[in-house]
Design a protein around this motif. Structure first.
Motif, PDB file in Angstrom:
ATOM      1  N   GLY A   1       0.774  -1.230   0.000  1.00 28.34           N
ATOM      2  CA  GLY A   1       0.000   0.000   0.000  1.00 28.34           C
ATOM      3  C   GLY A   1       0.805   1.279   0.000  1.00 28.34           C
ATOM      4  O   GLY A   1       0.235   2.383   0.016  1.00 28.34           O
ATOM      5  N   THR A   2       2.131   1.189  -0.050  1.00 30.19           N
ATOM      6  CA  THR A   2       2.975   2.386   0.041  1.00 30.19           C
ATOM      7  C   THR A   2       2.840   3.305  -1.167  1.00 30.19           C
ATOM      8  O   THR A   2       3.049   4.517  -1.047  1.00 30.19           O
ATOM      9  CB  THR A   2       4.449   1.994   0.204  1.00 30.19           C
ATOM     10  N   LEU A   3       2.476   2.764  -2.314  1.00 23.21           N
ATOM     11  CA  LEU A   3       2.376   3.587  -3.524  1.00 23.21           C
ATOM     12  C   LEU A   3       1.075   4.371  -3.597  1.00 23.21           C
ATOM     13  O   LEU A   3       0.974   5.371  -4.309  1.00 23.21           O
ATOM     14  CB  LEU A   3       2.507   2.713  -4.775  1.00 23.21           C
ATOM     15  N   GLY A   4       0.077   3.922  -2.889  1.00 17.85           N
ATOM     16  CA  GLY A   4      -1.213   4.589  -2.949  1.00 17.85           C
ATOM     17  C   GLY A   4      -2.010   4.192  -4.191  1.00 17.85           C
ATOM     18  O   GLY A   4      -1.646   3.275  -4.934  1.00 17.85           O
TER      19      GLY A   4
ATOM     20  N   ALA B   1      -0.553   7.703  -6.360  1.00 15.66           N
ATOM     21  CA  ALA B   1      -0.734   8.902  -5.540  1.00 15.66           C
ATOM     22  C   ALA B   1       0.501   9.251  -4.724  1.00 15.66           C
ATOM     23  O   ALA B   1       0.778  10.431  -4.475  1.00 15.66           O
ATOM     24  CB  ALA B   1      -1.932   8.710  -4.615  1.00 15.66           C
ATOM     25  N   GLU B   2       1.275   8.245  -4.314  1.00 17.50           N
ATOM     26  CA  GLU B   2       2.420   8.504  -3.436  1.00 17.50           C
ATOM     27  C   GLU B   2       3.769   8.285  -4.109  1.00 17.50           C
ATOM     28  O   GLU B   2       4.809   8.624  -3.543  1.00 17.50           O
ATOM     29  CB  GLU B   2       2.333   7.604  -2.195  1.00 17.50           C
ATOM     30  N   GLY B   3       3.796   7.717  -5.309  1.00 16.69           N
ATOM     31  CA  GLY B   3       5.039   7.443  -6.018  1.00 16.69           C
ATOM     32  C   GLY B   3       4.764   6.549  -7.205  1.00 16.69           C
ATOM     33  O   GLY B   3       3.611   6.145  -7.438  1.00 16.69           O
ATOM     34  N   ASP B   4       5.806   6.222  -7.935  1.00 15.07           N
ATOM     35  CA  ASP B   4       5.641   5.473  -9.171  1.00 15.07           C
ATOM     36  C   ASP B   4       6.423   4.158  -9.134  1.00 15.07           C
ATOM     37  O   ASP B   4       7.470   4.062  -8.479  1.00 15.07           O
ATOM     38  CB  ASP B   4       6.126   6.304 -10.366  1.00 15.07           C
ATOM     39  N   LEU B   5       5.927   3.190  -9.865  1.00  9.13           N
ATOM     40  CA  LEU B   5       6.631   1.924 -10.042  1.00  9.13           C
ATOM     41  C   LEU B   5       7.021   1.816 -11.509  1.00  9.13           C
ATOM     42  O   LEU B   5       6.155   1.909 -12.391  1.00  9.13           O
ATOM     43  CB  LEU B   5       5.748   0.750  -9.616  1.00  9.13           C
ATOM     44  N   VAL B   6       8.317   1.623 -11.768  1.00 13.25           N
ATOM     45  CA  VAL B   6       8.850   1.632 -13.128  1.00 13.25           C
ATOM     46  C   VAL B   6       9.589   0.320 -13.394  1.00 13.25           C
ATOM     47  O   VAL B   6      10.530  -0.036 -12.678  1.00 13.25           O
ATOM     48  CB  VAL B   6       9.818   2.814 -13.336  1.00 13.25           C
TER      49      VAL B   6
END
Length: 383
Positions: free
Chosen positions: A169-172, A284-289
């Motif tokens: 859940g850290t990425l939002g 919402a809190e960051g991106d995954l690439v």
């Protein structure tokens, strides 16, 4: 623990079937597997000589290759060459059929294997159209046989790590998604009969390459804990036609998960893919690439949003999870098939029929909305 042995029949002797068979010949302990082992019981090709050549090639692996282990440890003992596919389906020593033929033949091959009472692992795309897939699913259910699309990427170590990050859940909440699989095939130098150019073989970028941006759409968005839309729809498409043979040079389609986000997917035969970003989930809190290549990604990053729009993620974290040394990467899906069959399952929870149907439906929409030579073609369901 005693290893359970799954006996495979291999259909087709092309490149992907070669790599899959090589992985069946790798020592399972190299990837930390102690409960499963594999045997290749039969190979089907256009002639017995061709099938035997394929088997001989597996038996003569260089000592430096991980798959050389198989010839010394019984994986190929008693392997029978067949000059047609039906004899492989009917071989009493075969438990499961691996299908590595071109897309237009998947339905026919899988149907014949199921009718012969064999479990099936079928290369992607599962079928040419959704009608074919639905017929195979109904047949597998009626005969209580295992059936799965061979989306190997889903079973790689990196895919498991991605799931853990999303579950944390850290990425939002997801806001936007993009993914592509692009390669510069230099098509003008290929013969018109080449599998990537021939409409009769399901040629073009969509069916051959489209499964890879789709797998990341399913892993990053569809399976995301925030998603509640179980039937995401294609809302826009575009295909560029390669005029010499009429297949798609590239395909683009926009998918919407209602209440969540949209995703832009791309397959392309005219340009190399982007090294650092083959799939991007912006949240919402960051991106995954995810780094290139989409089919066998080894590295992904969790990165902060731009400084002007800060989120809770404040520093970049890199995850590097290559497949085990000596494995091509197809071994993981073979292990999953073995465990499912051992447990009496006919469907895999990590690669469900529902999700295969969603992606197959996307391809149908893109193909039928374009102007390629494949637009009006129908599969062989009911035949």
């Amino acid at each position: 623990m005693t290893r359970s042995i799954l006996r495979w029949g291999i259909i087709s002797t092309g490149g992907i079937a070669t790599e899959f068979s090589q992985d069946l010949c790798v020592d399972p302990s190299t990837r930390g597997v102690t409960d499963i082992s594999h045997a290749i019981a039969a190979v089907g090709s256009r002639s017995v000589a061709s099938a035997q050549k394929f088997i001989d090639g597996l038996r003569s692996g260089p000592e430096t290759e991980g798959w050389s282990w198989g010839a010394k440890n019984g994986v190929l003992d008693g392997c029978t060459p067949h000059g047609n596919y039906q004899d492989v389906y009917n071989d009493p020593n075969v438990d499961v059929i691996y299908i590595g033929t071109p897309p237009n033949f998947h339905h026919q091959n899988a149907k014949e294997a199921l009718l012969a009472g064999k479990h099936v692992l079928c290369e992607k795309p599962f079928t040419f159209d959704l009608e074919e897939l639905d017929e195979l699913i109904a047949l597998a259910k009626s005969k209580n046989l295992f059936l799965m699309e061979a989306v190997w990427t889903r079973f790689h170590p990196l895919a498991g790590a991605v799931r853990e990050v999303l579950a944390s859940g850290t990425l939002g909440k997801p806001l936007r998604f993009t993914a592509d699989f692009s390669m510069d095939w230099n098509l003008d130098n290929e013969p018109a009969e080449h599998r990537m150019l021939n409409p009769a073989l399901g040629g073009g970028s969509l069916l051959d390459m489209g499964p890879y941006p789709s797998v990341w759409a399913m892993l990053l968005v569809h399976q995301n804990p925030h998603n509640t839309d179980r039937d995401p729809k294609v809302i826009n498409t575009y295909q560029t036609v390669y005029q010499r043979t009429g297949v798609d040079l590239n395909s683009r389609w926009l998918v919407e998960w209602k209440g969540l986000c949209q995703g832009q997917l791309l397959s392309d035969l005219s340009c190399p893919g982007h090294r650092d970003a083959t799939a991007i989930l912006q949240c919402a809190e960051g991106d995954l690439v995810v780094e290139y290549p989409p089919y066998k990604a080894e590295t992904f990053h969790v990165v902060p949003r731009p400084d002007r729009f800060p989120g809770a993620i404040t520093k970049k974290t890199t995850y590097h999870l290559p497949v085990a040394k000596g494995n091509n990467g197809l071994s993981y899906e073979a292990d999953e098939v073995a465990r499912c069959i051992r447990a009496g399952k006919i469907e895999c929870e990590k690669m469900t029929w529902e999700e295969s149907r969603i992606v197959q439906g996307w391809f149908d929409v893109v193909r039928r909305s374009g102007n390629t030579a494949l637009k009006g073609l129908k599969g062989t369901a009911g035949k």
